[in-house]
Design a protein around this motif. Structure first.
Motif: not given
Lengths: 233, 79
Positions: B70, A228-231, A145-146, A221-222, A225-226, A233, B77
């Motif tokens: 993460y 939601i990083q692009k969303e 993922l990294m 789980i990972l 979490l990955q 807020m 953000k």
């Protein structure tokens, strides 16, 4: 002032408790009766060179089932709360992944996965087991993922692996009641030669299922979490 | 020899744990907790508990550090 006094009083109380613990700490010379039983009869009864595994999977197999269930609950709660809304198209330009991580991921991900599988299949012979193997497999997913943030883990495959191995774990336990001494007894399969890979009854099978289950739960789980990083807020 | 290694490791652990608490930058604090876990896993190995050491190394210093990052990224953000 009073608040500070309370803080100091609580700290002093904790210190009093821990000083007595620290003072009495030391290696005990003799094993407790239960530990003596495990140490002397464990190898003959379970047939696994790694005594820790025979305790975790056979003598205390029910606890392991509980731990796996807790992990399953955690994974499902995380994915429930981080439920992915539909992704907006990316607006900010992404920084490119460095060459070092890309190359390292290509080289290391397969090796790390094989190491994880090795650790849980050999759980009854060498240190390690289902939980450790599953965690190692999940670290391989971290690297993946990294290196490639757009990589999507196929949730259908993960869900299938997770539920099939969970059901298989419980079914082996139930077979233990029917065919051997009790729930999760490892003598449903023949004990085999001491120290060989196909030995110790059902332990390699149970640990493989535990490893697959833990690995898929942690990867899930990972990837949540990955996701939601692009969303925004 | 083992005793010297254990003393050095525990000193590093204490320094890193204090760093994790008092450092201003959260990223440094997360790295420091990862280092505490890594040293703890070596310590478990020296105390003849390789099973626990593997779990600590994989989950404590690997997965939980990445999960902290993460979440940290997400919080930044949101600010």
């Amino acid at each position: 002032m009073i608040r500070n006094f309370f803080i100091i009083a609580i700290l002093a109380g904790l210190a009093a408790v821990f000083v007595s613990l620290f003072w009495n700490f030391g290696d005990s010379e003799v094993l407790t009766p239960l530990a003596t039983h495990y140490a002397t009869n464990g190898a003959a009864e379970v047939g696994a060179p790694n005594l820790v595994t025979s305790i975790v999977v056979t003598y205390r197999g029910f606890d392991t089932l509980g731990e796996v269930t807790i992990l399953f609950l955690v994974a499902s709660i995380v994915s429930f709360f981080l439920k992915r809304e539909k992704l907006q198209p990316e607006t900010t330009p992404k920084r490119e992944t460095s060459e070092i991580i890309l190359t390292a991921a290509k080289l290391l991900v397969p090796i790390v996965m094989v190491l994880g599988i090795y650790v849980f299949i050999n759980g009854h012979l060498t240190p390690g087991g289902g939980f450790q193997g599953g965690a190692i497999i999940a670290t391989a997913f971290v690297l993946l993922l990294m290196a490639n943030p757009d990589f999507k883990i196929n949730h259908k495959i993960i869900a299938t692996v997770e539920s099939v191995s969970g059901i298989a774990f419980v079914l082996i336990g139930v077979f233990g009641i029917l065919l051997a001494g009790g729930f999760l007894d490892n003598k449903v399969l023949p004990l085999g030669t001491f120290g060989k890979i196909f030995s110790a009854g059902a332990i390699p099978l149970i640990y493989s299922f535990v490893g697959l289950k833990v690995g898929s739960e942690l990867s899930n789980i990972l990837s949540n979490l990955q996701g939601i990083q692009k969303e925004e807020m | 020899m083992n005793l010297i290694i254990i003393i050095v490791l525990s000193l590093v652990m204490i320094v890193m744990a204090v760093t994790a608490i008092i450092h201003k930058k959260l990223a440094v604090a997360v790295i420091a907790t990862g280092v505490v876990s890594l040293m703890a896993s070596v310590m478990y190995l020296l105390m003849a508990a390789p099973d626990v050491a593997m779990t600590e190394a994989a989950i404590g210093s690997g997965l939980s550090t990445i999960i902290f990052f993460y979440v940290l990224n997400k919080i930044r953000k949101a600010k």
